[in-house]
Enzyme design. Structure first.
Site, PDB file in Angstrom:
ATOM      1  N   HIS A  25       0.857  -1.189   0.000  1.00 57.42           N
ATOM      2  CA  HIS A  25       0.000   0.000   0.000  1.00 57.42           C
ATOM      3  C   HIS A  25       0.894   1.241   0.000  1.00 57.42           C
ATOM      4  O   HIS A  25       1.233   1.784   1.043  1.00 57.42           O
ATOM      5  CB  HIS A  25      -0.914  -0.030   1.234  1.00 57.42           C
ATOM      6  CG  HIS A  25      -1.945   1.058   1.262  1.00 57.42           C
ATOM      7  ND1 HIS A  25      -3.094   0.972   2.024  1.00 57.42           N
ATOM      8  CD2 HIS A  25      -2.024   2.266   0.639  1.00 57.42           C
ATOM      9  CE1 HIS A  25      -3.811   2.066   1.872  1.00 57.42           C
ATOM     10  NE2 HIS A  25      -3.180   2.877   1.035  1.00 57.42           N
ATOM     11  N   HIS A  27       1.113   4.737  -2.499  1.00 57.17           N
ATOM     12  CA  HIS A  27       0.717   5.537  -3.670  1.00 57.17           C
ATOM     13  C   HIS A  27       2.003   6.169  -4.177  1.00 57.17           C
ATOM     14  O   HIS A  27       2.606   6.968  -3.455  1.00 57.17           O
ATOM     15  CB  HIS A  27      -0.286   6.617  -3.288  1.00 57.17           C
ATOM     16  CG  HIS A  27      -1.531   6.055  -2.672  1.00 57.17           C
ATOM     17  ND1 HIS A  27      -2.684   5.833  -3.386  1.00 57.17           N
ATOM     18  CD2 HIS A  27      -1.787   5.655  -1.399  1.00 57.17           C
ATOM     19  CE1 HIS A  27      -3.603   5.314  -2.586  1.00 57.17           C
ATOM     20  NE2 HIS A  27      -3.080   5.189  -1.375  1.00 57.17           N
ATOM     21  N   HIS A 205      -9.612   0.825  -1.250  1.00 55.00           N
ATOM     22  CA  HIS A 205      -9.574   1.507   0.041  1.00 55.00           C
ATOM     23  C   HIS A 205     -10.983   1.448   0.640  1.00 55.00           C
ATOM     24  O   HIS A 205     -11.968   1.756  -0.044  1.00 55.00           O
ATOM     25  CB  HIS A 205      -9.211   2.980  -0.136  1.00 55.00           C
ATOM     26  CG  HIS A 205      -7.755   3.245  -0.370  1.00 55.00           C
ATOM     27  ND1 HIS A 205      -7.046   2.628  -1.351  1.00 55.00           N
ATOM     28  CD2 HIS A 205      -6.887   4.074   0.266  1.00 55.00           C
ATOM     29  CE1 HIS A 205      -5.785   3.069  -1.311  1.00 55.00           C
ATOM     30  NE2 HIS A 205      -5.671   3.943  -0.349  1.00 55.00           N
ATOM     31  N   GLU A 208     -11.181   3.512   5.976  1.00 56.20           N
ATOM     32  CA  GLU A 208     -10.127   4.441   6.444  1.00 56.20           C
ATOM     33  C   GLU A 208     -10.857   5.544   7.218  1.00 56.20           C
ATOM     34  O   GLU A 208     -10.761   5.617   8.436  1.00 56.20           O
ATOM     35  CB  GLU A 208      -9.353   4.999   5.250  1.00 56.20           C
ATOM     36  CG  GLU A 208      -8.275   6.011   5.622  1.00 56.20           C
ATOM     37  CD  GLU A 208      -7.579   6.643   4.408  1.00 56.20           C
ATOM     38  OE1 GLU A 208      -8.127   6.557   3.285  1.00 56.20           O
ATOM     39  OE2 GLU A 208      -6.493   7.245   4.589  1.00 56.20           O
ATOM     40  N   ASP A 286       1.636   4.058   2.677  1.00 52.64           N
ATOM     41  CA  ASP A 286       0.591   4.907   2.089  1.00 52.64           C
ATOM     42  C   ASP A 286       1.191   6.050   1.252  1.00 52.64           C
ATOM     43  O   ASP A 286       1.350   5.897   0.050  1.00 52.64           O
ATOM     44  CB  ASP A 286      -0.354   5.441   3.175  1.00 52.64           C
ATOM     45  CG  ASP A 286      -1.749   5.752   2.662  1.00 52.64           C
ATOM     46  OD1 ASP A 286      -2.039   5.446   1.503  1.00 52.64           O
ATOM     47  OD2 ASP A 286      -2.560   6.296   3.447  1.00 52.64           O
ATOM     48  N   ASP A 287       1.507   7.173   1.884  1.00 56.18           N
ATOM     49  CA  ASP A 287       2.074   8.342   1.195  1.00 56.18           C
ATOM     50  C   ASP A 287       3.260   8.840   2.009  1.00 56.18           C
ATOM     51  O   ASP A 287       3.179   9.865   2.700  1.00 56.18           O
ATOM     52  CB  ASP A 287       1.005   9.444   1.070  1.00 56.18           C
ATOM     53  CG  ASP A 287      -0.208   8.958   0.305  1.00 56.18           C
ATOM     54  OD1 ASP A 287      -0.134   8.886  -0.931  1.00 56.18           O
ATOM     55  OD2 ASP A 287      -1.226   8.613   0.951  1.00 56.18           O
TER      56      ASP A 287
HETATM   57  N1  ADE Z   1      -4.713   8.619  -2.216  1.00 52.77           N
HETATM   58  C1  ADE Z   1      -3.479   8.733  -1.719  1.00 52.77           C
HETATM   59  N2  ADE Z   1      -3.467   8.414  -0.427  1.00 52.77           N
HETATM   60  C2  ADE Z   1      -4.731   8.067  -0.083  1.00 52.77           C
HETATM   61  C3  ADE Z   1      -5.360   7.625   1.106  1.00 52.77           C
HETATM   62  N3  ADE Z   1      -4.693   7.472   2.250  1.00 52.77           N
HETATM   63  N4  ADE Z   1      -6.687   7.390   1.080  1.00 52.77           N
HETATM   64  C4  ADE Z   1      -7.376   7.553  -0.052  1.00 52.77           C
HETATM   65  N5  ADE Z   1      -6.815   7.966  -1.190  1.00 52.77           N
HETATM   66  C5  ADE Z   1      -5.513   8.211  -1.220  1.00 52.77           C
HETATM   67 ZN    ZN Z   2      -3.859   4.695   0.455  1.00 50.04          ZN
END
Ligand code: ADE
Ligand code: ZN
Length: 346
Positions: A25, A27, A205, A208, A286-287
């Site tokens: 996971h 992005h 997703h 969350e 994630d990011d």
């Molecule tokens: N796009 C990038 N990060 C995300 C996240 N945590 N939740 C939903 N969309 C995303």
């Molecule tokens: Zn994500």
């Protein structure tokens, strides 16, 4: 007592860093560090609404998912050429290699780029080339998962799927991301059905920010093979029972959950409860450029704040990540053997 109970807490950080792991996971646009955003802006003549790297970093004070997404999409505006996508992904692979990631499945958001006039071909060419180079240069196997933006229509998702199909060999599956609340999985039932018919892997997703009902919908309507995040499943005992029974993997991202205020602080993160419930949990970034760290930092911060987590949990999280990946059985076994060797020597 378990086979790892001799491993004391002081040795956990080193073990967490060294254990082989899969990242499921990430992005790839969320790995764009502020330094690279500014370098690409200069290279491409893009004017950013921030005067400096420090100014941009100062804006990373998020209150929820949407407050993050607004900045994340602005950051991605510097990506114009295949070389930009390649450079972004190679910067990620370098960090992943340092964190002992042996396999990565990268999300990418084509609509973020095609809607700005960047051709799909440009995006996928740069990212595909980087996945090949990751194997050559770092020994990391990598594949791509195309995410549909859920704040856009299902018709728009069908359009990007049409653009993607000539490149079918360059991605292994589809996902669903962006603003969760108000955009339940069933909005995309038809396009996911088509993707399943095409033999693509399907993930989404869910849970969350959105309620447990969205996780049910991802399971039942989209028939996903993994749930991304899913932390809110604990609010619904029947859902937890179903996820456990199915062995459904959940790709959890602890630093993201703290930064986006899904949980108030790391010490309150539900990861231990999820493990105790028997859920197939994995830890991911994630990011990472926006949330304060890559995969090892996620492991380290989580274990530091939650002292009930042990070496046995670390082993389970790493082996879950390998098991839950979309690689073949022999590759899984090879990575599990390497994981067991690291723990045996600890
Ligand atoms: N796009 C990038 N990060 C995300 C996240 N945590 N939740 C939903 N969309 C995303
Ligand atoms: Zn994500």
């Amino acid at each position: 007592m378990n086979q790892f109970s001799h491993i004391t807490a002081d040795r956990l950080p080193d073990l967490l860093r060294r254990m082989p792991k899969a990242e499921l996971h990430i992005h790839i646009e969320g790995s764009l560090e502020p330094e690279l955003i500014f370098a690409l802006a200069q290279r491409n003549g893009v004017v950013l609404p921030y005067a400096s790297i420090e100014d941009l970093r100062a804006a990373y004070a998020f209150t929820d998912l949407q407050s993050f997404l607004d900045i994340y999409y602005a950051g991605a505006s510097v990506l114009l050429k295949a070389q930009d996508f390649f450079d972004m992904a190679m910067a990620y692979f370098q960090r992943a290699a340092a964190d002992n990631v042996v396999h990565a499945e990268l999300f990418f958001d084509p609509q973020t780029h095609t809607d700005r006039g960047v051709p799909f071909d440009t995006v996928i060419r740069g990212l595909s080339r980087a996945c090949e180079a990751a194997k050559r240069e770092h020994g990391i196997s990598a594949s791509l998962i195309l995410c549909f933006l859920r704040h856009l229509s299902e018709e728009a998702a069908f359009t990007v799927l049409d653009q993607a199909l000539p490149y079918r060999d360059h991605f292994i599956g589809v996902g669903l991301d962006s603003s969760e609340r108000g955009h339940p999985p069933e909005k995309f039932s038809r396009v996911f059905a088509r993707c399943r018919e095409l033999g693509l892997r399907v993930v989404a997703h869910a849970g969350e920010e959105g309620p447990p009902a969205y996780i049910w919908s991802a399971l039942i309507e989209l028939k996903v093979q993994r749930i991304d995040h899913g932390v809110r499943c604990l609010e619904d005992a029947a859902l937890v029972a179903r996820l456990v029974q199915d062995g459904m993997p959940l790709t959890v991202c602890p630093l993201s959950n703290v930064k986006l205020c899904v949980v108030p602080q790391m010490a309150a993160h539900p990861l231990p409860a999820m493990l105790d419930a028997g859920l197939c949990v994995t830890v991911n970034s994630d990011d990472p450029a926006y949330f304060g760290g890559y995969i090892n930092q996620n492991f380290l911060a989580t274990f530091a704040a939650l002292p009930q987590l042990t070496a046995a949990h670390a082993h389970r999280l790493a082996s879950n990540s390998i098991d839950a990946s979309f690689i073949c059985a022999s590759e899984k076994q090879r990575h599990l053997d390497a994981l067991n060797a690291v723990f045996a020597a600890a």
